[in-house]
Design an enzyme around this catalytic site. Structure first.
Site, PDB file in Angstrom:
ATOM      1  N   ASP A 109       3.708   0.473   0.305  1.00 46.47           N
ATOM      2  CA  ASP A 109       4.589   0.446  -0.861  1.00 46.47           C
ATOM      3  C   ASP A 109       5.993   0.933  -0.523  1.00 46.47           C
ATOM      4  O   ASP A 109       6.183   2.020   0.029  1.00 46.47           O
ATOM      5  CB  ASP A 109       4.004   1.312  -1.979  1.00 46.47           C
ATOM      6  CG  ASP A 109       2.773   0.678  -2.589  1.00 46.47           C
ATOM      7  OD1 ASP A 109       2.881  -0.449  -3.088  1.00 46.47           O
ATOM      8  OD2 ASP A 109       1.694   1.299  -2.552  1.00 46.47           O
ATOM      9  N   ASP A 121       3.411   2.161   6.560  1.00 43.86           N
ATOM     10  CA  ASP A 121       3.118   2.406   5.155  1.00 43.86           C
ATOM     11  C   ASP A 121       3.239   1.063   4.448  1.00 43.86           C
ATOM     12  O   ASP A 121       3.722   0.087   5.032  1.00 43.86           O
ATOM     13  CB  ASP A 121       4.121   3.425   4.608  1.00 43.86           C
ATOM     14  CG  ASP A 121       3.985   3.630   3.112  1.00 43.86           C
ATOM     15  OD1 ASP A 121       2.854   3.814   2.632  1.00 43.86           O
ATOM     16  OD2 ASP A 121       5.020   3.582   2.409  1.00 43.86           O
TER      17      ASP A 121
END
Length: 230
Positions: free
Chosen positions: A15, A13
């Site tokens: 953020d 991922d």
């Protein structure tokens, strides 16, 4: 020592996991919400963590009963993001872990809920780093192949399929910071290491294969990968 099913590929991922953007996002949301005399509670932050931008906007507008549409809210937020997200730093451990995985010959990719425009904006200071170590990026917010955002599994399945050798989902390990992302990885048939935000509840960490406090804590042997050279 932990011992899980062996993997061959890793999906990150972005953020809150690779980029230290969570505080910036939260400050922007709090600022826009504050314009309408409301506060931004942790209960909502937990609910929207890791989801798409429009889903986030819809939840915030609905749950706080704001006098505008989700699209209008999203527009206000995007104006602030344009200047502030360029200042995002890499998260602790990223500059140590990612190069070591790459050097060990493990294919790496990024699967983010953001749009590609947003991803490029946030990573503009780290463009060389991302270009060097990650084979590809799937940005769910703008990729037509991703039909539904997290916690649906789409972004991870698309990301896995775009590795040059298209590994089986079970051979992919996902790194996430959000429970919604961990759910998406589970639904994709992948193992997931959760590196949660400090406000994530203990009960929500249990959905992950493993939860660690920092990327610095990860040991490749846990998932059948060769130990890092010192």
């Amino acid at each position: 020592m932990y011992k899980f099913n062996p993997i061959t590929h890793i999906i990150f991922d972005c953020d809150g996991l690779l980029l230290n953007t969570e505080k910036i996002y939260s400050e922007i949301d709090a600022e826009v919400i504050g314009r309408y005399g409301k506060l931004y509670p942790l209960t909502i932050r937990r609910k929207i963590l890791g989801t798409s931008e429009m889903h986030t906007a819809s939840v915030i507008v609905s749950e706080l009963n704001l006098p505008l549409t989700a699209k209008q809210y999203h527009s206000e937020v995007k104006k602030l993001q344009k200047t502030r997200l360029e200042n995002a730093d890499l998260m602790p451990g990223v500059e140590k872990l990612v190069p070591k995985l790459y050097k060990a010959g493990i294919p790496l990719a990024v699967a983010t809920s953001a749009s590609m425009e947003g991803f490029e904006k946030k990573t503009s200071r780290h463009k060389d780093f991302f270009n060097k170590y990650f084979s590809h990026v799937v940005a769910a917010g703008s990729d037509p192949s991703v039909k539904e955002g997290k916690p649906a599994p789409d972004v991870f399945l698309v990301c896995a399929a775009r590795f040059s050798d298209s590994p089986e989902p079970s051979k992919c390990l996902v790194f996430e910071d959000s429970p919604n992302g961990a759910i998406a990885a589970n639904r994709a048939g992948m193992q997931v290491v959760l590196v949660p935000e400090d406000y994530v509840l203990e009960e929500d960490k249990k959905i992950a294969t493993l939860s660690i406090k920092s990327l610095n804590d990860f040991q490749p042997e846990w998932f059948g990968l060769p130990s890092f050279e010192n």
